[in-house]
Motif scaffolding. Structure first.
Motif, mmCIF file in Angstrom:
data_model
loop_
_atom_site.group_PDB
_atom_site.id
_atom_site.type_symbol
_atom_site.label_atom_id
_atom_site.label_comp_id
_atom_site.label_asym_id
_atom_site.label_seq_id
_atom_site.Cartn_x
_atom_site.Cartn_y
_atom_site.Cartn_z
ATOM 1 N N ARG A 239 21.840 82.526 6.918
ATOM 2 C CA ARG A 239 21.593 82.693 8.374
ATOM 3 C C ARG A 239 20.694 81.788 8.903
ATOM 4 N NH1 ARG A 239 21.717 89.262 8.814
ATOM 5 N NH2 ARG A 239 23.873 89.567 8.063
ATOM 6 N N TYR A 240 19.456 81.724 8.115
ATOM 7 C CA TYR A 240 18.677 80.373 8.632
ATOM 8 C C TYR A 240 19.040 79.224 8.809
ATOM 9 C CZ TYR A 240 14.317 77.683 8.838
ATOM 10 O OH TYR A 240 13.565 76.598 9.233
ATOM 11 N N THR A 241 19.805 78.871 8.043
ATOM 12 C CA THR A 241 20.054 77.402 8.202
ATOM 13 C C THR A 241 21.432 77.375 9.270
ATOM 14 O OG1 THR A 241 21.778 77.690 6.220
ATOM 15 C CG2 THR A 241 19.588 76.665 5.810
ATOM 16 N N ALA A 242 21.989 78.456 9.292
ATOM 17 C CA ALA A 242 23.336 78.327 10.086
ATOM 18 C C ALA A 242 22.560 78.387 11.709
ATOM 19 C CB ALA A 242 24.132 79.615 10.221
ATOM 20 N N GLN A 243 21.609 79.097 11.923
ATOM 21 C CA GLN A 243 20.843 79.051 13.261
ATOM 22 C C GLN A 243 20.195 77.629 13.301
ATOM 23 O OE1 GLN A 243 18.420 82.173 13.384
ATOM 24 N NE2 GLN A 243 20.088 83.567 13.668
ATOM 25 N N ARG A 244 19.592 77.126 12.394
ATOM 26 C CA ARG A 244 18.989 75.745 12.644
ATOM 27 C C ARG A 244 19.883 74.764 12.706
ATOM 28 N NH1 ARG A 244 14.872 73.059 8.252
ATOM 29 N NH2 ARG A 244 13.875 71.586 9.827
ATOM 30 N N PHE A 245 21.136 74.667 12.365
ATOM 31 C CA PHE A 245 21.842 73.483 12.504
ATOM 32 C C PHE A 245 22.968 73.886 13.291
ATOM 33 C CE2 PHE A 245 19.552 72.850 8.232
ATOM 34 C CZ PHE A 245 19.007 71.592 8.803
ATOM 35 N N ARG A 246 23.070 74.604 14.304
ATOM 36 C CA ARG A 246 24.205 74.922 15.091
ATOM 37 C C ARG A 246 24.409 73.922 16.128
ATOM 38 N NH1 ARG A 246 21.988 80.271 17.736
ATOM 39 N NH2 ARG A 246 20.430 79.238 19.140
ATOM 40 N N ASN A 247 25.476 73.451 16.878
ATOM 41 C CA ASN A 247 25.583 72.527 17.776
ATOM 42 C C ASN A 247 24.907 72.914 18.983
ATOM 43 O OD1 ASN A 247 27.428 71.213 15.861
ATOM 44 N ND2 ASN A 247 29.112 72.135 16.593
ATOM 45 N N ALA A 248 24.313 71.993 19.503
ATOM 46 C CA ALA A 248 23.434 72.061 20.741
ATOM 47 C C ALA A 248 24.632 72.176 21.791
ATOM 48 C CB ALA A 248 22.515 70.965 20.973
ATOM 49 N N PRO A 249 24.143 73.049 23.031
ATOM 50 C CA PRO A 249 25.022 73.010 24.135
ATOM 51 C C PRO A 249 25.450 71.371 24.793
ATOM 52 C CG PRO A 249 22.996 73.807 24.595
ATOM 53 C CD PRO A 249 23.024 73.603 23.201
ATOM 54 N N PRO A 250 26.460 71.134 25.259
ATOM 55 C CA PRO A 250 26.893 69.865 25.690
ATOM 56 C C PRO A 250 25.849 69.673 26.888
ATOM 57 C CG PRO A 250 28.819 71.309 26.068
ATOM 58 C CD PRO A 250 27.641 72.017 25.356
ATOM 59 N N PHE A 251 25.528 68.224 27.272
ATOM 60 C CA PHE A 251 24.871 67.897 28.281
ATOM 61 C C PHE A 251 25.802 68.117 29.558
ATOM 62 C CE2 PHE A 251 22.600 65.644 25.019
ATOM 63 C CZ PHE A 251 21.390 66.178 25.173
ATOM 64 N N LEU A 252 25.018 68.773 30.572
ATOM 65 C CA LEU A 252 26.001 68.860 31.892
ATOM 66 C C LEU A 252 25.824 67.568 32.738
ATOM 67 C CD1 LEU A 252 25.132 72.286 32.985
ATOM 68 C CD2 LEU A 252 27.204 71.487 31.890
ATOM 69 N N GLU A 253 26.798 66.860 33.129
ATOM 70 C CA GLU A 253 26.765 65.526 33.904
ATOM 71 C C GLU A 253 26.106 65.871 35.359
ATOM 72 O OE1 GLU A 253 30.608 63.745 34.008
ATOM 73 O OE2 GLU A 253 30.752 63.873 31.843
ATOM 74 N N ILE B 266 21.674 85.192 1.434
ATOM 75 C CA ILE B 266 22.022 85.767 2.627
ATOM 76 C C ILE B 266 21.003 85.384 3.959
ATOM 77 C CG2 ILE B 266 22.559 87.614 4.391
ATOM 78 C CD1 ILE B 266 23.711 89.023 1.890
ATOM 79 N N LEU B 267 19.869 85.421 3.767
ATOM 80 C CA LEU B 267 18.837 85.139 4.635
ATOM 81 C C LEU B 267 18.773 83.615 4.664
ATOM 82 C CD1 LEU B 267 15.896 87.510 3.942
ATOM 83 C CD2 LEU B 267 17.384 87.624 6.099
ATOM 84 N N LEU B 268 19.019 82.852 3.598
ATOM 85 C CA LEU B 268 18.948 81.392 3.935
ATOM 86 C C LEU B 268 19.940 80.984 4.587
ATOM 87 C CD1 LEU B 268 16.720 79.208 2.501
ATOM 88 C CD2 LEU B 268 18.561 79.087 0.828
#
Length: 97
Positions: A60-74, A56-58
């Motif tokens: 959660r750690y990988t889910a937080q590490r590889f989540r999508n970055a917020p889109p760049f605002l133009e 479970i810890l692994l």
């Protein structure tokens, strides 16, 4: 044991694995007596709880590490001008008509 608990409880979660580890440990030590069954059952449950906890810890750690970055605002200054409005810094074509 695990599949039987999934069928019995109707859901698949870490508690099924922990309980099945405890039950399996107890069943395998049944020939040695009740005291050995309790000890082996506890060790099986603790071992599976540690394995499930690390999983479970692994996750959660990988889910937080590889989540999508917020889109760049133009940047509005880099966008093309809207139709009908002159671009900043350029004179309007209407002044030549």
């Amino acid at each position: 044991m695990d599949c039987g608990l999934v069928r019995l409880r109707g859901k698949e979660d870490p508690w099924n694995s922990i309980t099945s580890g405890a039950l399996t440990g107890a069943v395998l030590a049944a020939r040695s007596g009740p005291l050995a069954m309790v000890g082996s059952g506890m060790m099986g449950g603790i071992l599976l709880a540690l394995i499930e906890g690390v999983g479970i810890l692994l996750t959660r750690y990988t889910a937080q590490r590889f989540r999508n970055a917020p889109p760049f605002l133009e940047d509005p200054s880099q966008l093309p001008p809207k139709e009908g409005t002159p671009a900043p810094g350029y004179p309007s074509y209407q002044q030549y008509h």
